[in-house]
Design a protein around this motif. Sequence first.
Motif, PDB file in Angstrom:
ATOM      1  N   ASP A   1       3.465  -5.088 -15.942  1.00  0.00           N
ATOM      2  CA  ASP A   1       2.275  -4.255 -15.910  1.00  0.00           C
ATOM      3  C   ASP A   1       1.730  -4.136 -14.499  1.00  0.00           C
ATOM      4  OD1 ASP A   1       2.261  -3.713 -18.631  1.00  0.00           O
ATOM      5  OD2 ASP A   1       1.114  -5.522 -19.101  1.00  0.00           O
ATOM      6  N   LEU A   2       2.588  -4.358 -13.502  1.00  0.00           N
ATOM      7  CA  LEU A   2       2.149  -4.345 -12.111  1.00  0.00           C
ATOM      8  C   LEU A   2       2.596  -3.062 -11.410  1.00  0.00           C
ATOM      9  CD1 LEU A   2       3.016  -8.008 -11.061  1.00  0.00           C
ATOM     10  CD2 LEU A   2       0.780  -7.104 -11.739  1.00  0.00           C
ATOM     11  N   GLU A   3       1.678  -2.481 -10.679  1.00  0.00           N
ATOM     12  CA  GLU A   3       1.996  -1.334  -9.835  1.00  0.00           C
ATOM     13  C   GLU A   3       2.724  -1.817  -8.591  1.00  0.00           C
ATOM     14  OE1 GLU A   3      -0.329   2.333  -7.597  1.00  0.00           O
ATOM     15  OE2 GLU A   3      -1.375   0.419  -7.882  1.00  0.00           O
ATOM     16  N   VAL A   4       3.874  -1.220  -8.311  1.00  0.00           N
ATOM     17  CA  VAL A   4       4.657  -1.562  -7.128  1.00  0.00           C
ATOM     18  C   VAL A   4       5.078  -0.264  -6.441  1.00  0.00           C
ATOM     19  CG1 VAL A   4       6.761  -2.639  -6.257  1.00  0.00           C
ATOM     20  CG2 VAL A   4       5.493  -3.722  -8.114  1.00  0.00           C
ATOM     21  N   ILE A   5       4.825  -0.182  -5.153  1.00  0.00           N
ATOM     22  CA  ILE A   5       5.300   0.941  -4.349  1.00  0.00           C
ATOM     23  C   ILE A   5       6.434   0.415  -3.488  1.00  0.00           C
ATOM     24  CG2 ILE A   5       4.695   2.721  -2.686  1.00  0.00           C
ATOM     25  CD1 ILE A   5       1.777   2.402  -3.560  1.00  0.00           C
ATOM     26  N   ASP A   6       7.602   1.002  -3.638  1.00  0.00           N
ATOM     27  CA  ASP A   6       8.832   0.474  -3.030  1.00  0.00           C
ATOM     28  C   ASP A   6       9.489   1.571  -2.219  1.00  0.00           C
ATOM     29  OD1 ASP A   6      11.036  -1.033  -2.417  1.00  0.00           O
ATOM     30  OD2 ASP A   6      11.743  -1.270  -4.472  1.00  0.00           O
ATOM     31  N   LYS A   7       9.617   1.379  -0.910  1.00  0.00           N
ATOM     32  CA  LYS A   7      10.188   2.399  -0.039  1.00  0.00           C
ATOM     33  C   LYS A   7      11.257   1.801   0.861  1.00  0.00           C
ATOM     34  CE  LYS A   7       6.183   5.463   0.009  1.00  0.00           C
ATOM     35  NZ  LYS A   7       5.245   6.268   0.850  1.00  0.00           N
TER      36      LYS A   7
ATOM     37  N   PHE B   1       1.747   1.957   6.547  1.00  0.00           N
ATOM     38  CA  PHE B   1       2.702   0.886   6.840  1.00  0.00           C
ATOM     39  C   PHE B   1       4.032   1.038   6.115  1.00  0.00           C
ATOM     40  CE2 PHE B   1       0.939  -3.107   8.973  1.00  0.00           C
ATOM     41  CZ  PHE B   1       0.086  -2.383   9.787  1.00  0.00           C
ATOM     42  N   LEU B   2       4.028   1.398   4.856  1.00  0.00           N
ATOM     43  CA  LEU B   2       5.290   1.423   4.105  1.00  0.00           C
ATOM     44  C   LEU B   2       6.257   2.437   4.700  1.00  0.00           C
ATOM     45  CD1 LEU B   2       4.220   1.000   0.361  1.00  0.00           C
ATOM     46  CD2 LEU B   2       4.757  -0.744   2.084  1.00  0.00           C
ATOM     47  N   ASP B   3       5.779   3.630   5.002  1.00  0.00           N
ATOM     48  CA  ASP B   3       6.663   4.635   5.607  1.00  0.00           C
ATOM     49  C   ASP B   3       7.115   4.194   6.997  1.00  0.00           C
ATOM     50  OD1 ASP B   3       6.692   6.418   3.480  1.00  0.00           O
ATOM     51  OD2 ASP B   3       4.914   7.482   4.169  1.00  0.00           O
ATOM     52  N   TYR B   4       6.207   3.603   7.757  1.00  0.00           N
ATOM     53  CA  TYR B   4       6.570   3.154   9.107  1.00  0.00           C
ATOM     54  C   TYR B   4       7.754   2.193   9.048  1.00  0.00           C
ATOM     55  CZ  TYR B   4       6.310   0.732  13.592  1.00  0.00           C
ATOM     56  OH  TYR B   4       6.630   0.174  14.807  1.00  0.00           O
ATOM     57  N   PHE B   5       7.671   1.185   8.189  1.00  0.00           N
ATOM     58  CA  PHE B   5       8.734   0.185   8.140  1.00  0.00           C
ATOM     59  C   PHE B   5       9.987   0.725   7.451  1.00  0.00           C
ATOM     60  CE2 PHE B   5       5.146  -2.534   9.153  1.00  0.00           C
ATOM     61  CZ  PHE B   5       5.706  -3.360  10.109  1.00  0.00           C
ATOM     62  N   ALA B   6       9.830   1.558   6.428  1.00  0.00           N
ATOM     63  CA  ALA B   6      10.998   2.145   5.773  1.00  0.00           C
ATOM     64  C   ALA B   6      11.793   3.001   6.755  1.00  0.00           C
ATOM     65  CB  ALA B   6      10.561   2.979   4.572  1.00  0.00           C
ATOM     66  N   GLU B   7      11.096   3.743   7.594  1.00  0.00           N
ATOM     67  CA  GLU B   7      11.777   4.600   8.570  1.00  0.00           C
ATOM     68  C   GLU B   7      12.510   3.791   9.635  1.00  0.00           C
ATOM     69  OE1 GLU B   7       8.601   7.011   9.993  1.00  0.00           O
ATOM     70  OE2 GLU B   7       8.455   8.169   8.120  1.00  0.00           O
ATOM     71  N   ARG B   8      12.178   2.528   9.764  1.00  0.00           N
ATOM     72  CA  ARG B   8      12.830   1.671  10.761  1.00  0.00           C
ATOM     73  C   ARG B   8      13.873   0.751  10.156  1.00  0.00           C
ATOM     74  NH1 ARG B   8       8.632   3.837  12.318  1.00  0.00           N
ATOM     75  NH2 ARG B   8       8.153   4.255  14.508  1.00  0.00           N
ATOM     76  N   GLY B   9      14.283   1.042   8.941  1.00  0.00           N
ATOM     77  CA  GLY B   9      15.390   0.321   8.344  1.00  0.00           C
ATOM     78  C   GLY B   9      15.019  -0.886   7.519  1.00  0.00           C
TER      79      GLY B   9
END
Length: 266
Positions: A6-12, A40-48
């Motif tokens: 029942d937890l919201e998780v955003i995973d990128k 932050f999530l997009d920043y780190f996802a874009e850096r691998g």
Amino acid sequence: MLPGMDLEVIDKGHVTPPHPTPLLFVHGAWHAAWCWDEYFLDYFAERGYRATALSIRGHGASRTAKSLRTCSLVDYVADIRSVAATLGAEPVLVGHSMGGLLTQKYLESRAAPAGVLLASVPPQGIARFLGRMTRKHPWLMAKSMATGKSLRFFGTAQLAREHLFSTATAESDVRRHMARLNEESQRMTVDALVLRLPKVNRVTTPLLVLGADDDAMLTRDEVHATARAYGTEAEFFAGMGHDMMLEPDWKAVAERIDTWLGQRRL
């Protein structure tokens, strides 16, 4: 929502050879995973990196089977463990404010590759913070204690800016972020005051401790105390308020974390 939970998780993003270790971002009180998804999530996802943020129970879109006001630090740490277990490897934890305290508690029993504490509640807990809030806003504190509702400390844009943001943050952003805040657990306040403080000697994970010069929630002394407790030095960002990941100069914070993790091949 995370399948089976029942937890919201955003995973990128995904783990990559330069960054084989997943990142798990842990929000602070009154916030949810959205505060990491802003930048932050997009920043780190874009850096691998694989960059994941959860909303602990009763926050954001995460459900809770009991009243939010009775949810404990133990409950919140259990949520972090549940999400970490789905990532395929022990993650680097990045915790902000109360999320920094939860990160410290998580690391008592888990040897993570590394951890990052942003404007984190110190191992000594929130006693000094509550004292400052009582002196600054005695009537708000009295009502909060009587009702168990602390969201009133951010009930206006002026209060939200005073506690969370620097003068450089646009008024429209202050109002937008303020509208997404939600109530916090009364039990968690008690746990963070005295009942469930971190056992520093059990934490062996290397930590990066970052603070904000214009933080109205935590003092420089408290950030320094956190760093000393874990055998490191605190680093501070000028002109920045408590919500470091949402401030106009958020990228400087993200870049410092990226550099530090890269030095450790994480």
